[in-house]
Design an enzyme around this catalytic site. Structure first.
Site, PDB file in Angstrom:
ATOM      1  N   THR A   1     -17.274   3.747  27.480  1.00 42.79           N
ATOM      2  CA  THR A   1     -15.977   4.183  26.950  1.00 42.79           C
ATOM      3  C   THR A   1     -15.718   5.582  27.495  1.00 42.79           C
ATOM      4  OG1 THR A   1     -16.398   2.976  24.913  1.00 42.79           O
ATOM      5  CG2 THR A   1     -14.639   4.613  24.856  1.00 42.79           C
TER       6      THR A   1
ATOM      7  N   LYS B   1      -9.265   0.273  24.467  1.00 48.78           N
ATOM      8  CA  LYS B   1     -10.476   0.644  23.707  1.00 48.78           C
ATOM      9  C   LYS B   1     -10.223   1.865  22.807  1.00 48.78           C
ATOM     10  CE  LYS B   1     -14.776   1.276  22.543  1.00 48.78           C
ATOM     11  NZ  LYS B   1     -15.442   0.457  21.554  1.00 48.78           N
TER      12      LYS B   1
ATOM     13  N   LYS C   1     -16.427  11.350  20.056  1.00 50.25           N
ATOM     14  CA  LYS C   1     -15.991  11.351  21.470  1.00 50.25           C
ATOM     15  C   LYS C   1     -14.749  10.464  21.644  1.00 50.25           C
ATOM     16  CE  LYS C   1     -17.511   8.464  24.505  1.00 50.25           C
ATOM     17  NZ  LYS C   1     -18.208   7.642  25.493  1.00 50.25           N
TER      18      LYS C   1
HETATM   19  P1  NAD Z   1     -26.820   5.640  25.030  1.00 49.16           P
HETATM   20  O1  NAD Z   1     -26.839   7.114  25.085  1.00 49.16           O
HETATM   21  O2  NAD Z   1     -27.789   4.931  24.134  1.00 49.16           O
HETATM   22  O3  NAD Z   1     -27.026   5.048  26.527  1.00 49.16           O
HETATM   23  C1  NAD Z   1     -26.552   5.664  27.703  1.00 49.16           C
HETATM   24  C2  NAD Z   1     -27.683   5.654  28.709  1.00 49.16           C
HETATM   25  O4  NAD Z   1     -27.227   6.101  29.987  1.00 49.16           O
HETATM   26  C3  NAD Z   1     -28.845   6.597  28.336  1.00 49.16           C
HETATM   27  O5  NAD Z   1     -30.033   5.848  28.164  1.00 49.16           O
HETATM   28  C4  NAD Z   1     -28.942   7.557  29.536  1.00 49.16           C
HETATM   29  O6  NAD Z   1     -30.257   7.929  29.855  1.00 49.16           O
HETATM   30  C5  NAD Z   1     -28.303   6.721  30.630  1.00 49.16           C
HETATM   31  N1  NAD Z   1     -27.833   7.530  31.777  1.00 49.16           N
HETATM   32  C6  NAD Z   1     -27.073   8.646  31.767  1.00 49.16           C
HETATM   33  N2  NAD Z   1     -26.865   9.084  33.039  1.00 49.16           N
HETATM   34  C7  NAD Z   1     -27.508   8.220  33.860  1.00 49.16           C
HETATM   35  C8  NAD Z   1     -27.687   8.139  35.264  1.00 49.16           C
HETATM   36  N3  NAD Z   1     -27.186   9.061  36.099  1.00 49.16           N
HETATM   37  N4  NAD Z   1     -28.417   7.114  35.767  1.00 49.16           N
HETATM   38  C9  NAD Z   1     -28.967   6.182  34.936  1.00 49.16           C
HETATM   39  N5  NAD Z   1     -28.849   6.216  33.591  1.00 49.16           N
HETATM   40  C10 NAD Z   1     -28.125   7.231  33.051  1.00 49.16           C
HETATM   41  O7  NAD Z   1     -25.322   5.206  24.666  1.00 49.16           O
HETATM   42  P2  NAD Z   1     -24.818   3.768  24.121  1.00 49.16           P
HETATM   43  O8  NAD Z   1     -24.755   3.773  22.648  1.00 49.16           O
HETATM   44  O9  NAD Z   1     -25.542   2.694  24.838  1.00 49.16           O
HETATM   45  O10 NAD Z   1     -23.291   3.820  24.615  1.00 49.16           O
HETATM   46  C11 NAD Z   1     -22.947   3.651  25.972  1.00 49.16           C
HETATM   47  C12 NAD Z   1     -21.439   3.597  26.084  1.00 49.16           C
HETATM   48  O11 NAD Z   1     -20.947   2.486  25.319  1.00 49.16           O
HETATM   49  C13 NAD Z   1     -20.735   4.850  25.546  1.00 49.16           C
HETATM   50  O12 NAD Z   1     -19.664   5.167  26.404  1.00 49.16           O
HETATM   51  C14 NAD Z   1     -20.259   4.418  24.166  1.00 49.16           C
HETATM   52  O13 NAD Z   1     -19.115   5.145  23.751  1.00 49.16           O
HETATM   53  C15 NAD Z   1     -19.967   2.942  24.398  1.00 49.16           C
HETATM   54  N6  NAD Z   1     -20.073   2.082  23.200  1.00 49.16           N
HETATM   55  C16 NAD Z   1     -21.153   2.187  22.368  1.00 49.16           C
HETATM   56  C17 NAD Z   1     -21.218   1.343  21.248  1.00 49.16           C
HETATM   57  C18 NAD Z   1     -22.395   1.424  20.297  1.00 49.16           C
HETATM   58  O14 NAD Z   1     -22.327   0.771  19.229  1.00 49.16           O
HETATM   59  N7  NAD Z   1     -23.462   2.148  20.615  1.00 49.16           N
HETATM   60  C19 NAD Z   1     -20.205   0.410  21.001  1.00 49.16           C
HETATM   61  C20 NAD Z   1     -19.153   0.301  21.892  1.00 49.16           C
HETATM   62  C21 NAD Z   1     -19.090   1.152  22.995  1.00 49.16           C
END
Ligand code: NAD
Length: 291
Positions: free
Chosen positions: A92, A167, A242
Site C-alpha cells: 500500500t 485501497k 500510514k
Molecule cells: P512488514 O513490515 O511485515 O513486511 C515488509 C517486509 O519488506 C519486511 O520484512 C522488510 O524486511 C521487507 N523489505 C523492506 N525493504 C526490502 C528490500 N529492499 N528488499 C527485500 N525486502 C525488503 O509489513 P506487512 O504487514 O507485510 O505489510 C506490507 C504491505 O502490505 C504494507 O504496505 C502494508 O500497508 C500492506 N498491508 C498490510 C496488511 C496487514 O494486515 N499487515 C493488510 C493489507 C495491506
C-alpha cells in the site's frame, strides 16, 4: 506461469508467497531479513540470496513492502533484469509513487500493475485476499491468474495508480469504522451493556461493519480478531496511520473534504506516540477507554 520472484516476506508477504508456492508456481523469495527467508523456505518458497537471484529467470516479480520509497528502491534495482517480465506491487503506497513505479517499469520494457490488498494476515493465510489493481488491460490480464492463487477477488479499478486510490479510500472507511466500533463498545461498558449483547444486536443491525463482525475490537466475539490475542497484529497501528496519512494527502491534493479521516489520523497518531505503533490498530479501543 512457471516462475515468480516474491520480494518482502513480512506479515503479509510470507503467507502470500506460501500460497503461490502451494498453487504450484515456483516461487523464489527474498527479504532483507534472513530469518524471514528461512521461515518462508519452510512454506515451500525457494530461498533467494539477493534481489538479483530472486528475479533471475522469473516471469513475474511481486513486491510486498512497507512504503513507496521501498517499492521504488526495489523496482530500480531489478529494472535492469525486468525486460519482458511482469512487475506487480502489492504494497500500500501513495498514488504518486505507484505512478513513478509504473513509469520505471515501462522504461525497462516490463508490464506493471499496482495491486494493493485488503483482507489482512488472515486473508493472506487463507488465500482469500481482495486485490485492487491499477494498470493497462494487458498487464492486468497477465496479473489476474497469478493474483487469483493468493486471493478470492481480483478487481481492475482503472489505469495506473487506481488500485492504490481504491485501497486508500477503503482504509479511510476502515480506520474510521474501527474507532466508531470501539467508541460504541466503550459506551456499552459505561452503560452496563455486555459486549456480547451489543455484538449480537449490532451485527444484525445497521451498525454492522467488517470492524465489528470480522475484526471486533473486544475479545471473544469473533475467531480472527487480534483482540483475542492481546492485540498482536494483524494490521499494525503504524500501518493504519500510514494509510490514513496517504488518504489525507490525497484529499488535500484533490480538494476532497475528509473531516473524520483527519480526526482518525490524529487518534492513531496519539496511539502510536503512546508506544502502540506495533500493536494491532484495533487496540485503539484502549485509547478510547482511557487506558
Ligand atoms: P512488514 O513490515 O511485515 O513486511 C515488509 C517486509 O519488506 C519486511 O520484512 C522488510 O524486511 C521487507 N523489505 C523492506 N525493504 C526490502 C528490500 N529492499 N528488499 C527485500 N525486502 C525488503 O509489513 P506487512 O504487514 O507485510 O505489510 C506490507 C504491505 O502490505 C504494507 O504496505 C502494508 O500497508 C500492506 N498491508 C498490510 C496488511 C496487514 O494486515 N499487515 C493488510 C493489507 C495491506
Amino acid at each position: 506461469m512457471a516462475r515468480a520472484a516474491f520480494i518482502g516476506l513480512g506479515n503479509m508477504g510470507r503467507p502470500m508467497a506460501a500460497a503461490l508456492a502451494r498453487a504450484g508456481v515456483e516461487t523464489r523469495g527474498f527479504d532483507l531479513k534472513a530469518s524471514l527467508i528461512e521461515a518462508a523456505a519452510g512454506d515451500g518458497v525457494i530461498a533467494a540470496s539477493s534481489l538479483r537471484d530472486a528475479i533471475d529467470g522469473a516471469d513475474a516479480a511481486i513486491t510486498m513492502l512497507q512504503s513507496g520509497d521501498q517499492t521504488l528502491a526495489v523496482w530500480r534495482e531489478i529494472a535492469p533484469q525486468a525486460r519482458g517480465k511482469l512487475l506487480i506491487d502489492c504494497s500500500t503506497i501513495d498514488v504518486e509513487s505507484a505512478r513513478a513505479a509504473h513509469r520505471l517499469a515501462q522504461k525497462s520494457g516490463a508490464l506493471s500493475v499496482d495491486a494493493p490488498v485488503s483482507g489482512g494476515v488472515a486473508g493472506a493465510k487463507a488465500a482469500t485476499l481482495t486485490f485492487m489493481c491499477g494498470g493497462e488491460e494487458e498487464a492486468f490480464s497477465m496479473a489476474k491468474p497469478i493474483l487469483e492463487h493468493m486471493g478470492a477477488h481480483v478487481l481492475h479499478c482503472g489505469g495506473v495508480g487506481m488500485g492504490q486510490a481504491a485501497k486508500i479510500c477503503n482504509n479511510l472507511m476502515l480506520g474510521i469504522t474501527m474507532i466508531a466500533t470501539a467508541e460504541a463498545f466503550v459506551l456499552a461498558e459505561k452503560l452496563g451493556l455486555s459486549h456480547r449483547a451489543l455484538f449480537e444486536a449490532a451485527s444484525i443491525s445497521s451498525g454492522q461493519s467488517w470492524s465489528l463482525t470480522t475484526y471486533c475490537p473486544v475479545p471473544e466475539m469473533v475467531p480472527a480478531s487480534p483482540a483475542n490475542n492481546d492485540y498482536k497484529p494483524g494490521f499494525m497501528t503504524a500501518l493504519m496511520l500510514k494509510d490514513l496519512r496517504l488518504a489525507q494527502e490525497a484529499a488535500a491534493q484533490s480538494g476532497a473534504a475528509s473531516p473524520l479521516g483527519a480526526a482518525a489520523t490524529q487518534l492513531y497518531a496519539i496511539q502510536q506516540a503512546a508506544g502502540q505503533g506495533g500493536a494491532d490498530f484495533s487496540s485503539i479501543i484502549k485509547l478510547i477507554r482511557g487506558e
